[in-house]
Design an enzyme around this catalytic site. Sequence first.
Site, PDB file in Angstrom:
ATOM      1  N   LYS A   1       0.860  -1.187   0.000  1.00 45.33           N
ATOM      2  CA  LYS A   1       0.000   0.000   0.000  1.00 45.33           C
ATOM      3  C   LYS A   1       0.894   1.234   0.000  1.00 45.33           C
ATOM      4  CE  LYS A   1      -3.962   1.816   2.680  1.00 45.33           C
ATOM      5  NZ  LYS A   1      -4.851   1.566   3.837  1.00 45.33           N
TER       6      LYS A   1
ATOM      7  N   SER B   1      -9.777   1.413   2.595  1.00 45.64           N
ATOM      8  CA  SER B   1      -8.929   2.235   1.762  1.00 45.64           C
ATOM      9  C   SER B   1      -7.845   1.444   1.019  1.00 45.64           C
ATOM     10  CB  SER B   1      -8.266   3.313   2.618  1.00 45.64           C
ATOM     11  OG  SER B   1      -7.409   2.713   3.578  1.00 45.64           O
TER      12      SER B   1
ATOM     13  N   SER C   1      -9.897  -1.093   6.736  1.00 49.34           N
ATOM     14  CA  SER C   1      -9.295  -0.945   5.404  1.00 49.34           C
ATOM     15  C   SER C   1      -8.551  -2.151   4.863  1.00 49.34           C
ATOM     16  CB  SER C   1      -8.369   0.266   5.373  1.00 49.34           C
ATOM     17  OG  SER C   1      -9.140   1.416   5.253  1.00 49.34           O
TER      18      SER C   1
HETATM   19  N1  GLN Z   1     -13.179   3.202   5.819  1.00 52.88           N
HETATM   20  C1  GLN Z   1     -12.712   3.663   7.099  1.00 52.88           C
HETATM   21  C2  GLN Z   1     -12.492   5.144   7.038  1.00 52.88           C
HETATM   22  O1  GLN Z   1     -12.807   5.722   6.072  1.00 52.88           O
HETATM   23  C3  GLN Z   1     -11.482   2.923   7.492  1.00 52.88           C
HETATM   24  C4  GLN Z   1     -10.241   3.449   6.901  1.00 52.88           C
HETATM   25  C5  GLN Z   1      -9.047   2.652   7.283  1.00 52.88           C
HETATM   26  O2  GLN Z   1      -9.138   1.606   7.909  1.00 52.88           O
HETATM   27  N2  GLN Z   1      -7.882   3.186   6.943  1.00 52.88           N
HETATM   28  O3  GLN Z   1     -12.013   5.731   7.944  1.00 52.88           O
END
Ligand code: GLN
Length: 481
Positions: free
Chosen positions: A78, A153, A177
Amino acid sequence: MDISTMSLKELADQLTKKTVTSEQLTQACLDRIQEQNPEINAFIRVAEDALEQARAIDTRRASGEQMGPLAGIPVGLKDNMLVKGQVTTAGSQILEGHVSAYDGTVVSRLKSAGAIIIGQTNMDEFAMGSSSESSHYGITKNPWDTTKVPGGSSGGSAAAVSAGFVPFALGSDTGGSIRQPASLCGVTGLKPTYGRVSRYGLMAMASSLDQIGPFAKSVEDVMTIMECIEGQDPNDGTSIRLDSTSVPELLEPSVAGLTLGIPKEYFIEGMDPEVKARVMDAVVVLEKAGAKIEEISMPHSEYALATYYIIMPCEASSNLGKFDGLRFGYHSMGSDLEDTYRRTRGEGFGSEVKRRIMLGSYALSAGYYDAYYRKALQMRTLIKQDFDEALKRVDAIITPTSPSVAWGIGEKFNDPITMYLSDIYTVTANLATVPALSVPCGFVNNLPVGLQIMGKPFDEQMLYRIGAFYQSQTDWHKRTP
Ligand code: GLN
């Protein structure tokens, strides 16, 4: 050779037997990326030296050196994990062209294990999002249906494994994420217990919630990766010395006698009934194999999203304060220092990041701190207590990973609240700092569904046992788009 369906173990066997070289394997990944990435956009950068890394491993192997299970195998990272000398941007314009000065701990561990760092995968800007649509480098598409989002994400890492670009990838999980994109792309993903994997060299989103973890095609592969990246690190004071490590050979091939809790609060109105049906089918598989299924209650679950969406922006607003246009990344010259800050941050950050910085700064400001931030911390403790209580009675907790399958690109992008609702089942594990695994458990309209298994802090072994057993009874994880 179709590398896209081979497990890490199979690949390692071929490499050891020298029926394939790392150079050939890496070239096969690069070919697939070249062919399909223009459409999927899972990778936003491919390392120029990937083949060189592979040849170096082949040379070492040829000289008789004993090599570990990841040696010579390509990995996608990532775009928020620092790789010395490579551009790393967290999917943001504000870090466009930013070259990392050092290797993060997971990266140096992967390198010592001989893995081939093949490039950076796309992500929502600064890991804020659930659909991989907020990256400055374009959206990532779901390999199962390119009109759908891959989740987020870490959508690039999930899509890269699902599309067979790489045998495994790493992501980070602050509120889901890793698990949510794993679920939406039909791969296996683990958010380890907070403290199991070092965060040194991970661009922080919310430091008390962030954890790095793997995406792979099976639980066994996940264990192999974890064995390499986990463990205490003097550079991260929150990383913990482990009593038990992830070793695939230690897997117990049975769930007989285990008690599994199904929290009634997780089967809410609004979730896709078909997703619920697939999850309950999976529960039946476990029950038939001798697991005892018990309905449990986790009464504070309904406050989890609100709690997460206070704590996370508070920490993020503080973590992102350092992007001021002077120290690194994007710079936009203003009439004075304050104007320079305003322009740099105004132009360099996308709208979701700015929204969260504003939310966090507001909730932390004098007068509101007690009303919002302190309340959220108190609620976090109650949510953690729900887990402690439940996990005294059951060995693990089973839920859906996501309330729906992948949705259409653009469908929720301009509606943040609806987007935030998609994290409803995943944020609790981060708030409670427990480990959580997502495994594929079926399809709805040809789109993958994920089963989430949560357990006691540092008891990843239990999740592996249940997940691996489930994968020995089903073949959902073997399906490819
Ligand atoms: N979808 C969640 C958010 O928008 C989690 C993001 C993540 O785990 N980095 O915060």
